[in-house]
Design an enzyme around this catalytic site. Structure first.
Site, PDB file in Angstrom:
ATOM      1  N   CYS A 106      29.682   1.797 -18.825  1.00 13.23           N
ATOM      2  CA  CYS A 106      29.715   2.743 -19.737  1.00 13.23           C
ATOM      3  C   CYS A 106      28.273   2.952 -20.595  1.00 13.23           C
ATOM      4  O   CYS A 106      27.330   3.390 -19.850  1.00 13.23           O
ATOM      5  CB  CYS A 106      30.636   2.231 -21.021  1.00 13.23           C
ATOM      6  SG  CYS A 106      31.212   3.461 -22.043  1.00 13.23           S
ATOM      7  N   HIS A 107      28.042   2.203 -21.762  1.00 14.65           N
ATOM      8  CA  HIS A 107      26.775   2.532 -22.266  1.00 14.65           C
ATOM      9  C   HIS A 107      25.804   1.502 -22.122  1.00 14.65           C
ATOM     10  O   HIS A 107      24.661   1.371 -22.154  1.00 14.65           O
ATOM     11  CB  HIS A 107      27.090   2.602 -24.073  1.00 14.65           C
ATOM     12  CG  HIS A 107      27.696   3.731 -24.590  1.00 14.65           C
ATOM     13  ND1 HIS A 107      29.027   4.000 -24.471  1.00 14.65           N
ATOM     14  CD2 HIS A 107      27.108   4.906 -25.105  1.00 14.65           C
ATOM     15  CE1 HIS A 107      29.385   5.192 -24.852  1.00 14.65           C
ATOM     16  NE2 HIS A 107      28.272   5.816 -25.467  1.00 14.65           N
ATOM     17  N   ALA A 108      26.224   0.399 -21.190  1.00 18.38           N
ATOM     18  CA  ALA A 108      25.479  -0.741 -21.094  1.00 18.38           C
ATOM     19  C   ALA A 108      24.249  -0.555 -20.227  1.00 18.38           C
ATOM     20  O   ALA A 108      23.034  -1.001 -20.432  1.00 18.38           O
ATOM     21  CB  ALA A 108      26.141  -1.666 -20.107  1.00 18.38           C
ATOM     22  N   PRO A 109      23.964   0.665 -19.440  1.00 21.23           N
ATOM     23  CA  PRO A 109      22.558   1.134 -19.074  1.00 21.23           C
ATOM     24  C   PRO A 109      21.628   1.251 -19.983  1.00 21.23           C
ATOM     25  O   PRO A 109      20.375   1.543 -19.861  1.00 21.23           O
ATOM     26  CB  PRO A 109      23.037   2.214 -18.162  1.00 21.23           C
ATOM     27  CG  PRO A 109      24.192   2.157 -17.771  1.00 21.23           C
ATOM     28  CD  PRO A 109      25.069   1.443 -19.039  1.00 21.23           C
ATOM     29  N   TRP A 110      21.886   1.507 -21.298  1.00 19.38           N
ATOM     30  CA  TRP A 110      20.969   1.693 -22.256  1.00 19.38           C
ATOM     31  C   TRP A 110      19.964   0.497 -22.105  1.00 19.38           C
ATOM     32  O   TRP A 110      18.576   0.510 -22.372  1.00 19.38           O
ATOM     33  CB  TRP A 110      21.662   1.610 -23.620  1.00 19.38           C
ATOM     34  CG  TRP A 110      21.495   3.113 -24.387  1.00 19.38           C
ATOM     35  CD1 TRP A 110      20.770   4.170 -23.991  1.00 19.38           C
ATOM     36  CD2 TRP A 110      22.390   3.629 -25.325  1.00 19.38           C
ATOM     37  NE1 TRP A 110      21.293   5.146 -24.607  1.00 19.38           N
ATOM     38  CE2 TRP A 110      22.056   4.888 -25.309  1.00 19.38           C
ATOM     39  CE3 TRP A 110      23.310   2.800 -26.158  1.00 19.38           C
ATOM     40  CZ2 TRP A 110      22.933   5.547 -26.524  1.00 19.38           C
ATOM     41  CZ3 TRP A 110      23.913   3.426 -27.107  1.00 19.38           C
ATOM     42  CH2 TRP A 110      23.682   4.876 -27.293  1.00 19.38           C
TER      43      TRP A 110
END
Length: 181
Positions: A106-110
């Site tokens: 989800c947003h973890a690659p930030w």
């Protein structure tokens, strides 16, 4: 294999923590909740508070050396808090430097963008991160799951909670291969 699940003290998407955690445990791995502060973390179900979970180890008091792999659950706030914490960013970067497998949903690659580890890699994420990933030198694809074996270590990424089955299957395969080495 000991697997670090890195989260901020608040903002993690609960299902993106608990589902992979249970899958890792069922596969015989030892999941360990690592956070930037001791105590408990506050999980969320989208924007609503959900359950709390006890922190096992604290970033800065542990190291990537003591784990075979890393899982980064999503949630919008979770990776945003993590990428503002230099110890958390260094912890993530250390897994790549050591060639250990990493999985992010989800947003973890930030957090991966902040750790400067996406350059030359192919990955997926929640669609709103595609420009950030491209600007950091990665190639973004719209797939349920993406496994990238580039340079040091394998990276498994996925888009959203609806892709959890594909995410579980992929990271369990990659982590099991690593454990067998």
């Amino acid at each position: 294999m000991r697997i670090a699940f890195l989260t901020a003290p608040q903002g993690v998407e609960q299902i993106e923590l608990t589902d992979p955690w249970q899958a890792a445990k069922d596969a015989g791995h030892e999941p360990v909740l690592v956070s930037t502060k001791p105590g408990r973390i506050q999980a969320f179900d989208h924007l609503d508070k959900a359950d709390t979970f006890p922190v096992d180890e604290v970033v800065g008091e542990t190291s990537a050396d003591s784990f075979g792999g890393l899982i980064l659950p999503g949630g919008v706030a979770n990776p945003d808090f993590l990428r503002m914490d230099e110890k958390a960013v260094r912890f993530v970067r250390d897994f790549f430097d050591q060639g250990r497998p990493v999985a992010a949903i989800c947003h973890a690659p930030w957090t991966l963008v902040e750790a400067d580890v996406v350059r030359g890699r192919v990955l997926t994420s929640w669609p709103s991160l595609r420009t950030d990933i491209r600007n950091a030198g990665g190639e973004w694809v719209d797939e349920q799951v993406q496994v990238c074996d580039h340079g040091t270590g394998k990276l498994v990424t996925s888009r959203k909670p609806g892709d959890l089955k594909a995410f579980r299957d992929a990271f369990l395969q990659v982590f099991s291969e690593e454990a067998a080495r």
